[in-house]
Design a protein around this motif. Structure first.
Motif, PDB file in Angstrom:
ATOM      1  N   ILE A 102      41.407  51.554  34.330  1.00 29.35           N
ATOM      2  CA  ILE A 102      41.085  50.459  34.869  1.00 29.35           C
ATOM      3  C   ILE A 102      40.402  50.270  36.174  1.00 29.35           C
ATOM      4  O   ILE A 102      40.231  49.077  37.232  1.00 29.35           O
ATOM      5  CB  ILE A 102      42.863  50.659  36.418  1.00 29.35           C
ATOM      6  CG1 ILE A 102      43.471  50.081  35.066  1.00 29.35           C
ATOM      7  CG2 ILE A 102      42.380  49.655  37.137  1.00 29.35           C
ATOM      8  CD1 ILE A 102      45.490  50.332  35.829  1.00 29.35           C
ATOM      9  N   LEU A 103      39.949  51.941  37.205  1.00 25.73           N
ATOM     10  CA  LEU A 103      38.614  51.474  37.501  1.00 25.73           C
ATOM     11  C   LEU A 103      37.635  51.065  37.127  1.00 25.73           C
ATOM     12  O   LEU A 103      36.491  50.296  37.309  1.00 25.73           O
ATOM     13  CB  LEU A 103      38.575  52.779  38.627  1.00 25.73           C
ATOM     14  CG  LEU A 103      39.427  53.354  39.268  1.00 25.73           C
ATOM     15  CD1 LEU A 103      39.739  54.294  40.048  1.00 25.73           C
ATOM     16  CD2 LEU A 103      39.122  52.141  40.766  1.00 25.73           C
ATOM     17  N   ILE A 104      37.374  51.980  35.717  1.00 20.93           N
ATOM     18  CA  ILE A 104      36.149  51.483  35.294  1.00 20.93           C
ATOM     19  C   ILE A 104      35.748  50.073  35.432  1.00 20.93           C
ATOM     20  O   ILE A 104      35.014  49.085  35.071  1.00 20.93           O
ATOM     21  CB  ILE A 104      36.055  52.438  33.335  1.00 20.93           C
ATOM     22  CG1 ILE A 104      35.104  53.513  34.234  1.00 20.93           C
ATOM     23  CG2 ILE A 104      34.791  51.217  32.567  1.00 20.93           C
ATOM     24  CD1 ILE A 104      35.264  54.331  32.784  1.00 20.93           C
ATOM     25  N   LEU A 105      37.065  49.111  33.963  1.00 17.67           N
ATOM     26  CA  LEU A 105      37.142  47.924  34.062  1.00 17.67           C
ATOM     27  C   LEU A 105      36.099  47.105  35.730  1.00 17.67           C
ATOM     28  O   LEU A 105      35.799  45.913  35.714  1.00 17.67           O
ATOM     29  CB  LEU A 105      38.391  47.298  34.429  1.00 17.67           C
ATOM     30  CG  LEU A 105      39.228  47.681  32.931  1.00 17.67           C
ATOM     31  CD1 LEU A 105      40.272  47.145  32.518  1.00 17.67           C
ATOM     32  CD2 LEU A 105      37.776  47.453  31.989  1.00 17.67           C
ATOM     33  N   HIS A 130      31.451  46.984  43.345  1.00 15.77           N
ATOM     34  CA  HIS A 130      31.708  47.619  42.052  1.00 15.77           C
ATOM     35  C   HIS A 130      31.391  49.072  42.368  1.00 15.77           C
ATOM     36  O   HIS A 130      31.815  50.064  42.099  1.00 15.77           O
ATOM     37  CB  HIS A 130      30.177  47.724  40.941  1.00 15.77           C
ATOM     38  CG  HIS A 130      29.054  47.763  40.378  1.00 15.77           C
ATOM     39  ND1 HIS A 130      28.127  47.684  42.561  1.00 15.77           N
ATOM     40  CD2 HIS A 130      28.099  49.267  40.561  1.00 15.77           C
ATOM     41  CE1 HIS A 130      26.821  48.179  41.637  1.00 15.77           C
ATOM     42  NE2 HIS A 130      27.844  49.365  40.941  1.00 15.77           N
ATOM     43  N   SER A 131      30.554  49.036  43.752  1.00 15.87           N
ATOM     44  CA  SER A 131      30.486  50.256  44.021  1.00 15.87           C
ATOM     45  C   SER A 131      31.487  51.118  45.049  1.00 15.87           C
ATOM     46  O   SER A 131      31.880  52.186  44.786  1.00 15.87           O
ATOM     47  CB  SER A 131      29.541  50.067  45.376  1.00 15.87           C
ATOM     48  OG  SER A 131      28.229  49.504  45.173  1.00 15.87           O
ATOM     49  N   LEU A 137      35.259  56.923  41.464  1.00 15.39           N
ATOM     50  CA  LEU A 137      35.637  57.578  40.056  1.00 15.39           C
ATOM     51  C   LEU A 137      34.699  58.271  40.312  1.00 15.39           C
ATOM     52  O   LEU A 137      35.311  59.598  39.807  1.00 15.39           O
ATOM     53  CB  LEU A 137      34.827  56.613  39.304  1.00 15.39           C
ATOM     54  CG  LEU A 137      35.369  55.347  38.293  1.00 15.39           C
ATOM     55  CD1 LEU A 137      34.630  54.502  37.882  1.00 15.39           C
ATOM     56  CD2 LEU A 137      36.339  55.900  37.300  1.00 15.39           C
ATOM     57  N   ALA A 138      33.686  58.515  41.503  1.00 16.77           N
ATOM     58  CA  ALA A 138      33.230  59.709  41.076  1.00 16.77           C
ATOM     59  C   ALA A 138      34.022  61.173  42.128  1.00 16.77           C
ATOM     60  O   ALA A 138      33.852  61.983  41.995  1.00 16.77           O
ATOM     61  CB  ALA A 138      31.618  59.783  42.708  1.00 16.77           C
TER      62      ALA A 138
END
Lengths: 473, 509
Positions: A102-105, A130-131, A137-138
């Motif tokens: 979901i985060l990637i989306l 996006h950031s 994610l990081a």
């Protein structure tokens, strides 16, 4: 008002939220289903991107044209590949949570907005969306120190860059009286030229954007974040956001600030030269393959900026071709890195690759192809990326950039072929675990693309040409 | 396409890759794979050689232009295409490449024991790249093949080489790569200026004189390293010493020729004013190479290093020949290249024979071999003398033609070039005396065996060709006579029509 131009973004955000609800409500672990749904959503979005007509919407905030379609498709492809290589890695590392896809989306939605931005405010919103997702994610491997550190470092430095960008935007708005790209272009085409305040504003905007592509001198975060973040996230970080941010830089520099080209060209040249040199030299001493890839990506961004500095249609075309080539060989490299796993433990040292040619010839071959391609050896695809970039530089008469570029690529070749040496010449230190089918699939697919790009460059060059033409009107 | 419309050149170029596919499909235990890979590679390279003999027969020597031309559009909007063809200058190098590859595979039949499949793959890919380099009629295609050679050669030296193979492989790769990226920039500059990368068109294009000067130096950077010329020759002795025998054979036999081929094909016809202006520089570098490397060769303790230095000296002579721009000099350079391709390859094979038996190429480890290896001693003698230019062998023809060409330019040039020939005799005979003559005192040499039938099969064709070239050179030189005459005439005509290059104008712009 033609709201349907943003249909791909709207659909993707809605689907992402639907998957989120599904993931929360599901009784059992839903991560696999969420991953598949996310991949399906990206595929659907890609079709929608292709189907959307060109035009401008939301009062000129948002634009769809050949350029945005080209980069959106590339961003989607890169993100989907990154998600594909993450599946088995996340399961093995205990990171298989449904939030990941979901985060990637959301990263993808942000990048698509960035690509379509026709106003400094849209640009900022897309960039932040996006950031923020990328910061999370990081730090996704939240129980390890390195990953948390990477996320925090990325966040703090990213926030600083956003501040610079916003400050630059406010200066530009103050001195030019508009945030829309069309309005800016009109205001700046006036014969009296740019005021000092405006040029300062543009410099801040460039600084904020260049942070995202991690070009020197805004590269400090890159090695640490690349090393600390989970490897699939690094694969994503090093491809899709770079493409989106580079597309943003191209559009911003070519459309609203195109008339100021003489003011910013020297800055871009210096950033490019510094990135190429640092990317080539600093990677030599690395022992961690992810850090090495970080410096390698800094160097590649330096080459890409050569195309921007050339400022011609050929230059922009070269940038767009380079980005395609770069995305596929980079994702392929990371697929190989993810396959580096012994007794269930993920490995990151270059020395762990020793003797791979004997224990896993297929993986070693793919890795070697990516390394030779990154070094720019024909007939692999990396050569064509450099070919078009340097052709543009030569046509624009930028000999200094061209000569520095080719010489740094010789220095860079040293560390790329050193990895080939480790795999093919050094004695084996033991075989890797059996690699998952998905990793083999991605490595083979991107490897074939990298090897046989020379047979069919036509469609890519044609599409890049059309996209570049749009920017220069 | 040729008259029959049959893509013969592409077939010769890419058939080795088909062999690669066959080798990759071999399954079984290690021994089966190795044995099948050897045979598959040998048969592929023999078929390729057979096909290239068709080229030799069908080639029309009276036509100075390109023949067997094939052209496939690739990126027409940028003036790029896959275009191949051969003329009198390139055809014999295609044959040289296809002839040496089966010999290389045969010579490494037993000595290569590990990773045989990969070894054979590397050699077949190398063959494709070499043939492609000499056939390419599009500058970008040429560059792709020219650079593509690096990958298999890097692996051949790095994987199957001697103890310092890693250092040598890196040095080889980085030196060559550094030179060729500048070549790439020059190609891009020409492409950007003329809008085409088609070599036959560019051969008749007149570039501005100042631009020629800069491009000449970019070409020089690449071809001088590849040739190699003094002072950028240092990678060659290292690469030769560490490379496996077959790697040295290809390196000396074909890869070095690519540098001289580049001068002949590109620098001289495309940049007439610049090459005329810088000819004295090239002569100076050539003379230094001939004399200096000959002295260095005298002092070598390692057979391969000695022959490597002698290669540099021979290539210095080739440089002198090319830049005389007269028919004799150009013909001599071509003949010398071809002859060196055969003779130095044979000399490296000779060293390889000893290396296979004793696992060293140190001169001091050998003496008095004539007692145990009379056939070997005879063959080694033959090629040593061919290397120093004994009349009746191929080496003589090339050197004499270059000397005649050089005499027309300057007496001192010819004299200094000739000194190199004398020194060549000195170091070759000195080497021969130490290795073959004397008394056989070393214990480990007592049971050394003479040549096996397989090794004789490798040397026999080389001896025949060397004699054939020496006794009846016309059967080779008539291939390039028309092309060379046309090149010399065209060069003179271009110079008449174009102002000379003033060095100052390159800087003051």
């Amino acid at each position: 008002m033609n709201w349907s131009l943003a249909l791909p973004e709207i659909v993707l955000s809605l689907v992402a939220m639907a998957i989120l609800i599904f993931g929360v409500l599901a009784r059992r672990d839903a991560s696999f289903a969420c991953n598949m749904l996310a991949l399906g959503a990206m595929l659907l979005t890609a079709f929608l991107v292709l189907a959307t007509p060109s035009g401008s919407a939301y009062g000129g905030l948002f634009v769809v044209d050949a350029f945005s379609r080209y980069t959106k498709l590339l961003v989607l492809a890169a993100s989907a590949l990154a998600l594909m290589v993450s599946l088995d890695y996340n399961r093995a590392q205990g990171l298989a949570r449904f939030e990941f896809p979901i985060l990637i989306l959301f990263v993808v939605v942000g990048m698509m907005v960035m690509v379509s931005a026709a106003n400094l405010m849209t640009l900022y919103l897309g960039l932040e969306l996006h950031s923020l997702a990328l910061y999370v994610l990081a730090a996704f491997d939240r129980d390890t120190l390195r990953s948390s550190e990477a996320g925090l470092k990325y966040f703090v430095l990213g926030a600083l860059a956003s501040g610079l960008l916003l400050y630059g935007i406010s200066l530009v708005y103050g001195f030019a009286g508009s945030t829309g790209f069309a309005g800016l272009a009109q205001a700046l085409s006036a014969p009296q030229g740019a005021s000092v305040g405006l040029v300062v504003g543009v410099v801040f905007v460039i600084a904020g954007l260049v942070f995202k592509v991690s070009a020197v001198p805004f590269h400090m975060w890159t090695p640490d974040v690349y090393e600390g973040a989970p490897t699939p996230v690094t694969a994503l970080l090093s491809t899709a956001p770079k493409v989106a941010a580079m597309a943003l830089i191209l559009r911003t520099m070519a459309t609203p600030f195109g008339h100021l080209a003489d003011n910013w060209r020297l800055l871009v040249e210096l950033i490019s030269i510094a990135s190429m040199i640092l990317g080539a030299v600093a990677a030599i001493g690395q022992t961690n393959i992810k850090r090495l890839m970080a410096y390698s990506s800094i160097g590649h961004m330096g080459y890409v900026l050569v195309g921007l500095a050339a400022g011609s249609a050929e230059g922009l075309r070269g940038v767009l071709i380079y980005l395609v080539v770069y995305v596929f060989m980079n994702i392929g490299t990371f697929a190989c890195i993810i396959a580096m796993r012994r007794q269930g433990r993920a490995l990151e040292q270059i020395s762990d690759l020793a003797g791979l040619a004997r224990t896993d010839p297929g993986l070693a071959l793919a890795f070697a192809i990516f390394m030779f391609s990154m070094a720019g050896i024909p007939p692999l695809s990396g050569f064509f990326g450099k070919l078009y970039i340097f052709l543009a530089a030569v046509q624009a008469g930028m000999w200094v950039l061209a000569v520095i570029g080719v010489l740094t690529s010789v220095v860079g070749a040293y560390y790329y072929i050193r990895i080939v040496k480790v795999m093919y010449i050094d004695d084996s230190v033991g075989a890797f675990d059996t690699k998952p089918a998905m990793i083999s699939l991605v490595a083979a697919g991107t490897g074939l693309f990298t090897t046989f790009f020379f047979l069919f460059p036509g469609p890519f060059v044609g599409a890049a040409q059309a996209a570049a033409q749009v920017l220069l009107g | 396409m040729n008259a029959a419309g049959f893509p013969l050149l592409s077939l010769v170029t890419f058939l080795p890759l088909v062999g690669c596919a066959v080798i990759l499909s071999i399954r079984g235990d290690e021994e089966t794979v190795a044995s099948n890979a050897r045979w598959a590679a040998l048969w592929t390279s023999l078929i390729v050689f057979g096909l290239s003999l068709v080229l030799w027969v069908d080639f029309d020597p009276s036509n100075p232009g390109f023949q067997f031309v094939e052209s496939v559009s690739w990126m027409p909007e940028y003036g790029l295409g896959y275009k191949v063809g051969v003329d009198g200058i390139s055809i014999l190098f295609v044959l040289l490449s296809t002839a040496l590859t089966p010999l290389c595979i045969l010579s490494s039949w037993e000595i290569i024991k590990r990773q045989v499949r990969e070894y054979m793959l590397a050699f077949l890919i190398l063959e494709t790249m070499m043939v492609g380099t000499f056939c390419a009629l599009d500058f970008v295609i040429f560059y792709m093949f020219f650079e593509g050679v690096l990958i298999p050669m890097y692996l051949i030296i790095g994987i199957w080489g001697g103890p310092r193979r890693i250092y040598s492989a890196f040095k080889f790769f980085l030196f060559t790569f550094a030179g060729s990226v500048l070549l790439l920039l020059a190609i891009l500059a020409i492409w950007a200026y003329t809008g085409t990368a088609d070599i036959p068109t560019l051969l008749h294009t007149r570039l501005p004189v100042v631009m020629q000067g800069w491009i000449f130096f970019a070409f020089l950077a690449s071809f001088a390293i590849k040739l190699p010329m003094w002072p950028v020759h240092t990678w060659l002795p290292d690469a030769h010493v560490e490379a496996p025998t077959a790697g040295s054979v290809i390196l000396a036999g074909v890869l070095l020729k690519m540098g001289a081929y580049g001068f002949l094909r590109f620098s001289v016809p495309m940049l007439p004013a610049a090459s005329a202006a810088f000819a004295p520089l090239m002569f100076a570098l050539g003379v230094v190479a001939v004399i200096y490397t000959s002295y260095v060769a005298l002092a070598q303790e390692d057979m391969k290093k000695l022959i490597a230095y002698s290669s540099i000296a021979h290539m210095g002579l080739v440089t002198i020949g090319v830049f005389t721009f007269n028919v004799q000099g150009l013909q001599g350079a071509l003949f010398q290249m071809l002859s060196h391709g055969i003779v130095s390859a044979a000399l490296f094979l000779c060293v390889g024979v000893l290396y296979d038996r004793m696992h060293t190429h140190e001169i001091a480890r050998f003496s008095g071999l004539v007692e145990r290896m009379p056939v070997y001693a005879a063959i080694f003698m033959f090629f040593s003398l061919a290397s120093v230019g004994l009349p009746g062998t191929s080496g003589f023809v090339g050197e004499v033609l270059v000397m005649i060409g050089a005499l027309q330019v300057n007496f001192w040039l010819a004299l200094l070039g000739g000194v190199g020939m004398i020194l060549g005799v000195a170091y070759m005979l000195y080497l021969y005396r130490r290795v073959i003559f004397g008394t056989l005192t070393k214990v480990e040499l007592r049971h050394i065996l003479d040549l096996s039938p397989r090794e004789i099969a490798v040397f026999a064709p080389l001896v025949l060709i060397t004699l054939w070239m020496g006794v009846y050179p016309a059967s080779f030189s008539h291939f390039w006579a028309a092309s060379v005459t046309q090149m010399a005439e065209q060069h003179a005509a271009m110079l008449r029509h174009q102002p000379g290059l003033e060095l100052a104008s390159m800087i003051a712009r």
